[in-house]
Design an enzyme around this catalytic site. Structure first.
Site, PDB file in Angstrom:
ATOM      1  N   ASP A  54      64.712  21.573  14.688  1.00 36.95           N
ATOM      2  CA  ASP A  54      63.589  22.382  14.206  1.00 36.95           C
ATOM      3  C   ASP A  54      62.246  21.939  14.776  1.00 36.95           C
ATOM      4  O   ASP A  54      61.194  22.379  14.309  1.00 36.95           O
ATOM      5  CB  ASP A  54      63.477  22.267  12.671  1.00 36.95           C
ATOM      6  CG  ASP A  54      64.658  22.881  11.980  1.00 36.95           C
ATOM      7  OD1 ASP A  54      65.313  23.738  12.613  1.00 36.95           O
ATOM      8  OD2 ASP A  54      64.925  22.510  10.835  1.00 36.95           O
ATOM      9  N   HIS A 263      53.732   8.150  40.625  1.00 33.77           N
ATOM     10  CA  HIS A 263      53.833   8.901  39.363  1.00 33.77           C
ATOM     11  C   HIS A 263      54.345   8.025  38.221  1.00 33.77           C
ATOM     12  O   HIS A 263      55.020   8.494  37.313  1.00 33.77           O
ATOM     13  CB  HIS A 263      54.731  10.132  39.546  1.00 33.77           C
ATOM     14  CG  HIS A 263      54.038  11.224  40.302  1.00 33.77           C
ATOM     15  ND1 HIS A 263      54.693  12.322  40.792  1.00 33.77           N
ATOM     16  CD2 HIS A 263      52.752  11.373  40.674  1.00 33.77           C
ATOM     17  CE1 HIS A 263      53.834  13.104  41.429  1.00 33.77           C
ATOM     18  NE2 HIS A 263      52.644  12.542  41.373  1.00 33.77           N
ATOM     19  N   ASP A 280      45.277   6.158  35.533  1.00 33.73           N
ATOM     20  CA  ASP A 280      44.985   7.547  35.909  1.00 33.73           C
ATOM     21  C   ASP A 280      45.206   8.360  34.651  1.00 33.73           C
ATOM     22  O   ASP A 280      46.343   8.617  34.254  1.00 33.73           O
ATOM     23  CB  ASP A 280      45.925   7.986  37.045  1.00 33.73           C
ATOM     24  CG  ASP A 280      45.621   9.407  37.537  1.00 33.73           C
ATOM     25  OD1 ASP A 280      44.891  10.140  36.845  1.00 33.73           O
ATOM     26  OD2 ASP A 280      46.138   9.764  38.620  1.00 33.73           O
ATOM     27  N   ASP A 291      40.323  14.353  35.015  1.00 28.36           N
ATOM     28  CA  ASP A 291      41.335  13.619  35.795  1.00 28.36           C
ATOM     29  C   ASP A 291      40.626  12.444  36.476  1.00 28.36           C
ATOM     30  O   ASP A 291      39.955  12.634  37.486  1.00 28.36           O
ATOM     31  CB  ASP A 291      41.938  14.589  36.820  1.00 28.36           C
ATOM     32  CG  ASP A 291      43.069  13.972  37.625  1.00 28.36           C
ATOM     33  OD1 ASP A 291      43.473  12.828  37.331  1.00 28.36           O
ATOM     34  OD2 ASP A 291      43.549  14.644  38.561  1.00 28.36           O
ATOM     35  N   HIS A 374      49.258  10.249  49.996  1.00 31.23           N
ATOM     36  CA  HIS A 374      49.024  11.489  49.236  1.00 31.23           C
ATOM     37  C   HIS A 374      47.715  12.138  49.668  1.00 31.23           C
ATOM     38  O   HIS A 374      46.960  11.578  50.455  1.00 31.23           O
ATOM     39  CB  HIS A 374      49.070  11.229  47.729  1.00 31.23           C
ATOM     40  CG  HIS A 374      48.034  10.262  47.210  1.00 31.23           C
ATOM     41  ND1 HIS A 374      46.701  10.563  47.107  1.00 31.23           N
ATOM     42  CD2 HIS A 374      48.159   8.987  46.753  1.00 31.23           C
ATOM     43  CE1 HIS A 374      46.053   9.536  46.583  1.00 31.23           C
ATOM     44  NE2 HIS A 374      46.904   8.559  46.372  1.00 31.23           N
ATOM     45  N   HIS A 378      42.473  17.965  44.643  1.00 34.31           N
ATOM     46  CA  HIS A 378      43.048  19.256  44.255  1.00 34.31           C
ATOM     47  C   HIS A 378      42.039  19.964  43.373  1.00 34.31           C
ATOM     48  O   HIS A 378      41.120  19.341  42.839  1.00 34.31           O
ATOM     49  CB  HIS A 378      44.372  19.026  43.510  1.00 34.31           C
ATOM     50  CG  HIS A 378      44.287  18.010  42.407  1.00 34.31           C
ATOM     51  ND1 HIS A 378      43.806  18.293  41.159  1.00 34.31           N
ATOM     52  CD2 HIS A 378      44.576  16.676  42.391  1.00 34.31           C
ATOM     53  CE1 HIS A 378      43.826  17.200  40.405  1.00 34.31           C
ATOM     54  NE2 HIS A 378      44.278  16.193  41.138  1.00 34.31           N
ATOM     55  N   HIS A 385      46.201  20.257  37.961  1.00 33.99           N
ATOM     56  CA  HIS A 385      46.312  20.768  39.331  1.00 33.99           C
ATOM     57  C   HIS A 385      46.073  22.257  39.188  1.00 33.99           C
ATOM     58  O   HIS A 385      46.991  23.032  38.946  1.00 33.99           O
ATOM     59  CB  HIS A 385      47.683  20.462  39.938  1.00 33.99           C
ATOM     60  CG  HIS A 385      47.863  19.009  40.261  1.00 33.99           C
ATOM     61  ND1 HIS A 385      48.929  18.518  40.953  1.00 33.99           N
ATOM     62  CD2 HIS A 385      47.081  17.929  40.001  1.00 33.99           C
ATOM     63  CE1 HIS A 385      48.817  17.203  41.094  1.00 33.99           C
ATOM     64  NE2 HIS A 385      47.698  16.829  40.511  1.00 33.99           N
ATOM     65  N   GLU A 425      40.218  11.539  45.319  1.00 39.45           N
ATOM     66  CA  GLU A 425      41.073  10.456  44.823  1.00 39.45           C
ATOM     67  C   GLU A 425      41.805   9.682  45.914  1.00 39.45           C
ATOM     68  O   GLU A 425      43.030   9.667  45.955  1.00 39.45           O
ATOM     69  CB  GLU A 425      42.073  10.996  43.802  1.00 39.45           C
ATOM     70  CG  GLU A 425      42.832  12.247  44.215  1.00 39.45           C
ATOM     71  CD  GLU A 425      43.818  12.690  43.124  1.00 39.45           C
ATOM     72  OE1 GLU A 425      44.650  11.868  42.716  1.00 39.45           O
ATOM     73  OE2 GLU A 425      43.744  13.849  42.697  1.00 39.45           O
ATOM     74  N   TYR A 429      48.040   1.657  48.769  1.00 36.59           N
ATOM     75  CA  TYR A 429      49.208   1.145  48.042  1.00 36.59           C
ATOM     76  C   TYR A 429      49.999   0.268  48.994  1.00 36.59           C
ATOM     77  O   TYR A 429      50.527   0.772  49.989  1.00 36.59           O
ATOM     78  CB  TYR A 429      50.062   2.305  47.530  1.00 36.59           C
ATOM     79  CG  TYR A 429      49.221   3.370  46.858  1.00 36.59           C
ATOM     80  CD1 TYR A 429      48.887   3.266  45.507  1.00 36.59           C
ATOM     81  CD2 TYR A 429      48.707   4.442  47.597  1.00 36.59           C
ATOM     82  CE1 TYR A 429      48.073   4.214  44.901  1.00 36.59           C
ATOM     83  CE2 TYR A 429      47.892   5.392  46.996  1.00 36.59           C
ATOM     84  CZ  TYR A 429      47.574   5.280  45.655  1.00 36.59           C
ATOM     85  OH  TYR A 429      46.771   6.218  45.067  1.00 36.59           O
ATOM     86  N   ARG A 446      43.599   3.095  43.314  1.00 37.91           N
ATOM     87  CA  ARG A 446      43.126   4.477  43.502  1.00 37.91           C
ATOM     88  C   ARG A 446      41.833   4.619  42.715  1.00 37.91           C
ATOM     89  O   ARG A 446      41.683   3.995  41.657  1.00 37.91           O
ATOM     90  CB  ARG A 446      44.166   5.500  43.023  1.00 37.91           C
ATOM     91  CG  ARG A 446      43.700   6.954  43.154  1.00 37.91           C
ATOM     92  CD  ARG A 446      44.823   7.992  43.025  1.00 37.91           C
ATOM     93  NE  ARG A 446      45.467   8.025  41.736  1.00 37.91           N
ATOM     94  CZ  ARG A 446      46.665   7.489  41.466  1.00 37.91           C
ATOM     95  NH1 ARG A 446      47.355   6.892  42.422  1.00 37.91           N
ATOM     96  NH2 ARG A 446      47.182   7.539  40.252  1.00 37.91           N
ATOM     97  N   GLU A 448      39.455   7.831  41.401  1.00 32.18           N
ATOM     98  CA  GLU A 448      39.452   9.301  41.316  1.00 32.18           C
ATOM     99  C   GLU A 448      38.318   9.774  40.436  1.00 32.18           C
ATOM    100  O   GLU A 448      38.169   9.324  39.296  1.00 32.18           O
ATOM    101  CB  GLU A 448      40.786   9.794  40.728  1.00 32.18           C
ATOM    102  CG  GLU A 448      40.832  11.294  40.512  1.00 32.18           C
ATOM    103  CD  GLU A 448      42.205  11.797  40.099  1.00 32.18           C
ATOM    104  OE1 GLU A 448      42.982  11.022  39.500  1.00 32.18           O
ATOM    105  OE2 GLU A 448      42.498  12.974  40.390  1.00 32.18           O
TER     106      GLU A 448
HETATM  107  N1  GLY Z   1      46.687  12.776  37.576  1.00 33.28           N
HETATM  108  C1  GLY Z   1      47.217  13.669  38.500  1.00 33.28           C
HETATM  109  C2  GLY Z   1      46.514  13.608  39.774  1.00 33.28           C
HETATM  110  O1  GLY Z   1      45.692  12.742  39.965  1.00 33.28           O
HETATM  111  O2  GLY Z   1      46.671  14.431  40.613  1.00 33.28           O
HETATM  112 MN    MN Z   2      44.108  14.174  40.503  1.00 32.36          MN
HETATM  113 MN    MN Z   3      44.683  11.647  38.434  1.00 34.06          MN
END
Ligand code: GLY
Ligand code: MN
Ligand code: MN
Length: 480
Positions: A54, A263, A280, A291, A374, A378, A385, A425, A429, A446, A448
């Site tokens: 439920d 991730h 992050d 973000d 990466h 975005h 995203h 961002e 690494y 990172r 961002e």
């Molecule tokens: N937190 C997702 C990204 O940085 O794209």
């Molecule tokens: Mn991001």
């Molecule tokens: Mn992020």
């Protein structure tokens, strides 16, 4: 609970944002439909999702549906035609169910509350759609695999076609509404930017809170450890106590080497003095995401190796921000960041000059991808995203570099305009590998921030948390 008082206290419908924006957005969508040949658009909100027995997942409306209605109940469809007429199908009032699930707006109250022409019980959607679609040139809906809308549309079209002999004309075209909705959402208006600024500030404060928490813990017990989930709890505490509804995406809290897993989700790993912590995380506030990534030393002091790489990433982000302005292309920020990162990899010895040559050679050979694999940003908006085309579809294909540095023949990357919001961002690494200086092994960094494209450049709306290494150290030194 006293019955009458409880009844009076029931919240009824509240949209969170000035409700006049929604009719204006629907009028713009109707104009876009007219320009594209007309027809009827149907936009369902998101379904409720069962977790087990439920017990459902927390409900989250569909972003485009909410953009056009401000309505956050499940079980609703917006129907709109090219002349601007619009109706909403919603759940009927049900006193029995409302005891369990909360108040429903209901069919009678919906037109005035949502500013739509009419409303109908969602249980009668089939009959309603058959009426609206008869004689329409096209039916539009956001193509989304698995959303279950296409079979309903197919069913309505089949029914209408079967009535051809009684003079009913079925729409001749089924068209994807998603690009029109994305185009409406990719530039943010003043009300949206105000919400995004608030979301970014809450998230920035949450990051600062996490840094102070870590500093205080290691000050109290320098040889102790802090679990990732303890830091995650600090983030969530700040999000919720400030009224943000939820995280905009699963928070990454990565202790030490876990930062090299892109991730990674906050788990139970132990953070130790001398290690970096990469967070992050960003909240969702009133339907808008933030973000932010910060990487900080667990105990408040960067080691020389950490600091060396940190300053490269920060310089890369500065370079990305410097080219983020109207008229620039979306990928310019990535190319600027890659150049600074690659130069830094050569200067620090992460990349071997003798093996890869100079910065241009290393970029051409995509050697930087060993440590930076990466993209640099975005669209950001209702979704973390966010929707929005990344290519300039009106231009002819050209020979250019894609996000991974490969030469391709494709449409150019999109030109930025004021009101667009992008993340910036860059990161580094470092996994252990032959030829990679050992002092850098397992460092993942990172940085961002969320950038609003302004008339002349960009504004980083997430800088409420320090980003300079020295400023992070100062904040952590001053933590109680
Ligand atoms: N937190 C997702 C990204 O940085 O794209
Ligand atoms: Mn991001
Ligand atoms: Mn992020």
């Amino acid at each position: 609970m006293h019955h009458a008082a409880a009844d009076a206290a029931w919240p009824g419908y509240s949209s969170g944002m000035d409700s006049s924006v929604y009719p204006a957005r629907r009028a713009r969508l109707a104009a876009a439909l007219r320009a594209a040949g007309g027809g009827v658009a149907v936009i369902p909100t998101a379904p409720e999702r069962n977790r087990n027995s439920d017990n459902d997942h927390p409900y989250r409306h569909d972003s485009s549906f909410h953009h056009l209605t401000g309505f956050d109940e499940p079980g609703a469809w917006l129907v709109l035609n090219a002349s601007g007429a619009c109706a909403i199908g919603c759940r009927a009032k049900n006193p029995e169910m409302e005891i369990w699930e909360g108040v429903r707006l209901g069919v009678d109250a919906a037109p005035a509350a949502l500013g739509v022409d009419s409303a109908f019980d969602i249980e009668t959607l089939d009959a309603f759609m058959l009426e609206w679609l008869a004689g329409a040139p096209a039916v539009w809906f956001p193509f989304q695999p698995g959303a279950g809308v296409a079979p309903r549309i197919d069913g309505w079209l089949a029914t209408l076609r079967s009535r051809a002999r009684s003079g009913v004309e079925a729409p001749a075209a089924v068209r994807d509404l998603a690009p029109l909705l994305a185009e409406m959402r990719v530039r943010k208006d003043a009300a949206e930017l105000a919400t995004m600024r608030r979301a970014a500030q809450i998230s920035a404060d949450a990051h600062a809170r996490a840094m102070r928490f870590s500093a205080a813990r290691f000050r109290a017990a320098p040889d102790g450890t802090v679990r990732e989930y303890e830091i995650e709890a600090e983030l969530l505490h700040e999000f919720r106590r400030r009224g943000a509804q939820s995280p905009a995406y699963p928070s990454i809290v990565a202790a030490g080497a876990n930062a090299c897993v892109l991730h990674y989700a906050a788990s139970d790993a132990e953070l130790r003095a001398g290690e970096l912590c990469l967070i992050d995380a960003g909240c969702e506030l009133d339907g808008y995401a933030s973000d932010i990534t910060r990487t900080f030393p667990a105990d408040g002091r960067f080691t020389p190796a950490q600091r060396e790489l940190y300053d490269i990433v920060l310089a890369a982000q500065r370079a990305a921000a410097a080219v983020t302005r109207p008229g620039a292309r979306h990928l310019d920020a990535h190319h600027a960041a890659v150049r600074v990162l690659t130069q830094g990899m050569l200067d620090s010895g992460l990349l071997d000059r003798d093996a890869v040559g100079g910065v241009d050679d290393a970029i051409a050979a995509t050697a930087y991808r060993q440590f930076y694999m990466h993209g640099t940003g975005h669209w950001l908006g209702r979704d973390v995203h966010d929707v929005g085309e990344y290519l300039s579809l009106g231009e002819a294909p050209v020979e250019r570099l894609d996000g991974a540095g490969r030469t391709i023949h494709a449409k150019p990357s999109r030109v930025l305009e004021a009101g667009m919001v992008v993340t910036l961002e860059p990161g580094l690494y470092v996994r252990p590998a032959l030829g990679v200086p050992e002092r850098f092994w397992h460092i993942g960094i990172r940085i961002e921030d969320d950038a609003v494209v302004t008339d002349t450049g960009c504004e980083l709306i997430s800088r409420g948390v320090p980003v300079e290494a020295g400023e992070i150290e100062a904040l952590m030194r001053d933590a109680a």
